[in-house]
Scaffold this motif. Structure first.
Motif, short mmCIF file in Angstrom:
data_model
loop_
_atom_site.label_atom_id
_atom_site.label_comp_id
_atom_site.label_asym_id
_atom_site.label_seq_id
_atom_site.Cartn_x
_atom_site.Cartn_y
_atom_site.Cartn_z
N TRP A 159 -21.42 22.88 20.01
CA TRP A 159 -22.21 21.98 20.84
C TRP A 159 -22.21 20.54 20.32
N PRO A 160 -22.43 20.27 19.03
CA PRO A 160 -22.40 18.88 18.58
C PRO A 160 -21.05 18.20 18.85
N GLN A 161 -19.95 18.93 18.64
CA GLN A 161 -18.63 18.35 18.91
C GLN A 161 -18.44 18.07 20.39
N MET A 162 -18.85 19.02 21.24
CA MET A 162 -18.69 18.82 22.68
C MET A 162 -19.54 17.66 23.16
N LYS A 163 -20.74 17.53 22.64
CA LYS A 163 -21.61 16.42 23.04
C LYS A 163 -20.96 15.08 22.69
N ALA A 164 -20.44 14.97 21.47
CA ALA A 164 -19.77 13.73 21.06
C ALA A 164 -18.52 13.48 21.90
N TYR A 165 -17.76 14.55 22.15
CA TYR A 165 -16.54 14.42 22.95
C TYR A 165 -16.85 13.87 24.34
N LEU A 166 -17.83 14.46 25.02
CA LEU A 166 -18.15 14.04 26.38
C LEU A 166 -18.67 12.61 26.43
N LEU A 167 -19.49 12.22 25.46
CA LEU A 167 -20.06 10.88 25.48
C LEU A 167 -19.01 9.82 25.19
N VAL A 168 -18.11 10.09 24.24
CA VAL A 168 -17.03 9.15 23.97
C VAL A 168 -16.10 9.05 25.17
N ALA A 169 -15.75 10.19 25.76
CA ALA A 169 -14.89 10.18 26.94
C ALA A 169 -15.54 9.42 28.09
N PHE A 170 -16.85 9.51 28.21
CA PHE A 170 -17.56 8.79 29.27
C PHE A 170 -17.47 7.28 29.06
N VAL A 171 -17.66 6.82 27.84
CA VAL A 171 -17.62 5.38 27.57
C VAL A 171 -16.23 4.82 27.85
N VAL A 172 -15.19 5.44 27.29
CA VAL A 172 -13.84 4.90 27.49
C VAL A 172 -13.41 5.08 28.94
N GLY A 173 -13.92 6.10 29.61
CA GLY A 173 -13.58 6.32 31.01
C GLY A 173 -14.25 5.34 31.95
N SER A 174 -15.24 4.60 31.44
CA SER A 174 -15.93 3.62 32.27
C SER A 174 -15.17 2.30 32.36
N LEU A 175 -14.15 2.12 31.51
CA LEU A 175 -13.39 0.87 31.51
C LEU A 175 -12.44 0.80 32.70
N VAL A 176 -12.18 -0.40 33.15
CA VAL A 176 -11.26 -0.68 34.27
C VAL A 176 -11.68 0.14 35.49
N SER A 177 -12.81 -0.22 36.06
CA SER A 177 -13.35 0.48 37.21
C SER A 177 -12.60 0.09 38.48
N SER A 178 -13.10 0.54 39.61
CA SER A 178 -12.45 0.29 40.89
C SER A 178 -12.53 -1.18 41.31
N TYR A 179 -13.30 -2.00 40.59
CA TYR A 179 -13.34 -3.41 40.95
C TYR A 179 -11.95 -4.03 40.90
N THR A 180 -11.17 -3.67 39.88
CA THR A 180 -9.84 -4.26 39.71
C THR A 180 -8.92 -3.89 40.86
N ASP A 181 -8.79 -2.59 41.15
CA ASP A 181 -7.82 -2.18 42.16
C ASP A 181 -8.31 -2.47 43.58
N TYR A 182 -9.62 -2.40 43.83
CA TYR A 182 -10.10 -2.72 45.18
C TYR A 182 -9.87 -4.18 45.52
N ARG A 183 -10.10 -5.05 44.55
CA ARG A 183 -9.85 -6.48 44.80
C ARG A 183 -8.37 -6.71 45.08
N MET A 184 -7.52 -6.06 44.30
CA MET A 184 -6.09 -6.17 44.53
C MET A 184 -5.71 -5.66 45.90
N ALA A 185 -6.18 -4.45 46.21
CA ALA A 185 -5.81 -3.81 47.47
C ALA A 185 -6.26 -4.63 48.67
N ASN A 186 -7.47 -5.15 48.62
CA ASN A 186 -7.99 -5.94 49.74
C ASN A 186 -7.18 -7.21 49.94
N ARG A 187 -6.83 -7.87 48.84
CA ARG A 187 -6.05 -9.11 48.96
C ARG A 187 -4.64 -8.84 49.48
N ILE A 188 -4.08 -7.71 49.09
CA ILE A 188 -2.74 -7.36 49.59
C ILE A 188 -2.81 -7.02 51.07
#
Length: 280
Positions: free
Chosen positions: A73-102
């Motif tokens: 459980w301690p390892q899984m908790k750390a795994y999920l929280l770290v994965a959540f933080v790094v997974g929050s980077l580069v959200s849909s703001y980047t690609d939606y802005r690109m897609a709309n302009r194209i």
């Protein structure tokens, strides 16, 4: 009309300096745009927070009887929280802005600007990432208050973990940017984005650690860039990767980041020519 890709020839020092200042300005403006219009982003982050809290409750129950696939459980908790933080980077703001302009044809204005299109989008993504990482850390602190804190990473693997976490941004940007460029051919982004999210969620290990997947899926995942977007930094944090395996995993991350960058430049060249053919 002929387009010259910025950065194809060496630039004078003063020109490079001006462009660097321009990219910094783009990053600041991207950050300010989220700070000024953050309601939708906050609702999205709340949804993600409920998702990660639900996953923590689920895994705490599943691991109550003991470790599974090498995770307690301690390892899984750390795994999920770290994965959540790094997974929050580069959200849909980047690609939606690109897609709309194209889709709207506004990308034609980007073609004549004296800055590189790909570097400009990366600068915006870095600006977004400051806010995205900050809000994700707030969610993690709230989760830690509910489920208890997590141990720091092993001192021996800590430098590799930091490097791996930093490499997540160019990796995720490469995939998001490439999927955004597909709008030049598809003229629609809904299906492309759905497919991208599904692939990243499954093969990055963000939803379920790869150790829980069937062997054939784990083998496929090892040859894809997605594993470096969540699984690698999370496993380094928990100590599940060490020694030569840890070094190899980070080197694979770096290799994919470089490969995706240059693949994106080739794809942009093809996209720019397509836009010219259609009179854009």
């Amino acid at each position: 009309m002929t387009f010259v890709t910025a950065g194809a020839v060496p630039l004078p020092a003063d020109t490079r300096s001006r462009r660097i200042r321009a990219y910094r300005s783009m990053a600041r403006m991207a950050l300010k745009s989220l700070l000024a219009y953050q309601t939708s982003f906050l609702f999205g982050m709340l949804a993600s927070a409920f998702g990660v809290l639900s996953m923590l409750y689920l895994w705490r129950s599943a691991l109550a009887a003991g470790p599974r696939q090498g995770f307690d459980w301690p390892q899984m908790k750390a795994y999920l929280l770290v994965a959540f933080v790094v997974g929050s980077l580069v959200s849909s703001y980047t690609d939606y802005r690109m897609a709309n302009r194209i889709q709207q044809g506004d990308v034609a204005m980007d073609l004549v600007r004296p800055v590189d299109y790909q570097w400009s989008r990366l600068a915006e993504s870095v600006g977004f990432a400051v806010y995205e990482a900050g809000t994700a850390i707030v969610v993690v602190l709230a989760a830690a208050a509910i489920f208890g804190g997590m141990s720091p990473p092993d001192r021996d693997t800590f430098p590799l973990f930091i490097l791996s976490a930093l490499l997540v941004l160019p990796l995720r940007f490469g995939i998001v940017y490439l999927s955004g460029l597909l709008v030049f051919w598809t003229q629609n982004y809904v299906g492309v984005q759905a497919a991208r999210i599904a692939l990243i969620t499954l093969f990055s290990g963000a939803l379920v650690p790869l150790a829980f997947l069937p062997e054939w899926m784990r083998v496929i995942a090892t040859y894809l860039p997605f594993v470096g977007m969540a699984s690698t930094p999370a496993l380094l944090y928990t100590g599940s990767l060490d020694g030569s395996d840890a070094t190899t995993a980070v080197l694979v991350q770096a290799a994919w980041a470089v490969a995706l960058w240059w693949l994106a430049r080739l794809m942009w060249s093809a996209a720019a020519r397509k836009l010219t053919v259609h009179g854009g």
